[in-house]
Design an enzyme around this catalytic site. Structure first.
Site, short mmCIF file in Angstrom:
data_model
loop_
_atom_site.label_atom_id
_atom_site.label_comp_id
_atom_site.label_asym_id
_atom_site.label_seq_id
_atom_site.Cartn_x
_atom_site.Cartn_y
_atom_site.Cartn_z
N GLU A 168 1.56 -2.25 -0.41
CA GLU A 168 1.10 -3.61 -0.14
C GLU A 168 1.27 -4.51 -1.36
O GLU A 168 1.59 -5.69 -1.24
CB GLU A 168 -0.35 -3.58 0.33
N GLU A 228 -2.41 5.43 5.55
CA GLU A 228 -3.82 5.18 5.81
C GLU A 228 -4.30 5.80 7.12
O GLU A 228 -5.47 6.20 7.23
CB GLU A 228 -4.08 3.66 5.83
#
Length: 260
Positions: free
Chosen positions: A111, A131
């Site tokens: 990210e 995740e």
């Protein structure tokens, strides 16, 4: 204990190195440090370009520090200025940022890379959003990635957590260049020097337009440009730099950009 973030300033270029062995994972304290660094970069008129990379040869950044989380760092805690890693929510960052991915780039580390404007990657770099396997959501990537690459590839990464090698990442377009490990930082600095020599007011206008246009229709964004409703565009159109660009073109010489 050494600083988790190392910086080097050379001319108008700032190099930021995430250096938290073994995986360069980011806890709340490190994120807050990064936020202050990138805020100061944004606000320093002498700095033109930033490079962000990882320390060591194996990891760029493994993202959120799960060991710190297990010890009490809240996933919704205070990440500091700019949100996680200091970049992805930093307001009005109108300067170019280059990410040099020197190894494993996953989760929040991915990210951070997506928050940069250009991504260079070493041949051994790999990318993933794992995740899903730890029962949480890649929040920023869920927003950004489907806008950057084909929807079904983004959803594949988000829903399965599978790993992409650097060549697949390049094929889908979120990596600009693939380089040998020994050439990565030299190329990042070469590119940074090129951008450093460019017109900072134009870069600022480009970044604000691109950022704001994400949530607008084409015509709405165009109207805001032509009516000088973007602060960076208004400043550019009133600047000495714009006159200098026209004069330099007419005189067939290299422009001298002052950022004013």
């Amino acid at each position: 204990m050494s600083d988790p973030i190392r910086t080097r300033r050379d001319g108008g270029v700032l190099e930021v190195v995430i250096d938290r062995p073994k995986a360069n994972a980011i806890d709340l304290a490190t994120s807050r440090i990064m936020g202050l660094i990138f805020r100061d970069f944004r606000d320093d008129p002498e700095l033109r370009v930033a490079i962000v990379t990882g320390g060591g040869e194996k990891f760029f950044c493994a993202g959120w520090d799960l060991k710190a989380a297990a010890s009490g760092d809240a996933v919704d805690g205070d990440y500091g200025v700019g949100g996680f890693g200091g970049l992805q929510e930093l307001r009005d960052l109108n300067k170019p940022v280059i990410c040099a991915v020197n190894g494993i780039c996953c989760g929040g580390g991915f990210e951070i890379a997506l928050s940069a404007d250009l991504i260079l990657a070493a041949e051994h770099a790999t990318f993933a959003l794992p995740e899903i396997r730890s029962g949480t959501v890649a929040d920023a990537a869920s927003i950004k990635l489907p806008k950057r690459i084909p929807y079904h590839i983004a959803m594949d990464m988000l829903l399965t957590g599978r790993w992409l090698d650097v060549h697949e990442a390049h094929r889908w377009g979120f990596v600009n260049e693939v380089l040998s490990a020994d050439r990565l930082m030299a190329r990042a600095w070469e590119l940074a020097r090129l951008l450093e020599s460019g017109p900072p007011l134009v870069y600022a206008a480009i970044k604000e337009i691109v950022r704001e246009a994400e949530g607008s229709t084409f015509q709405t964004a165009m109207n805001k440009i032509t009516k000088r409703q973007f602060a960076t565009v208004d400043r550019l159109y009133s600047s000495e730099d714009q006159l200098e660009g026209a004069r330099a073109f007419a005189e067939k010489r290299t422009p001298i950009w002052k950022g004013e």
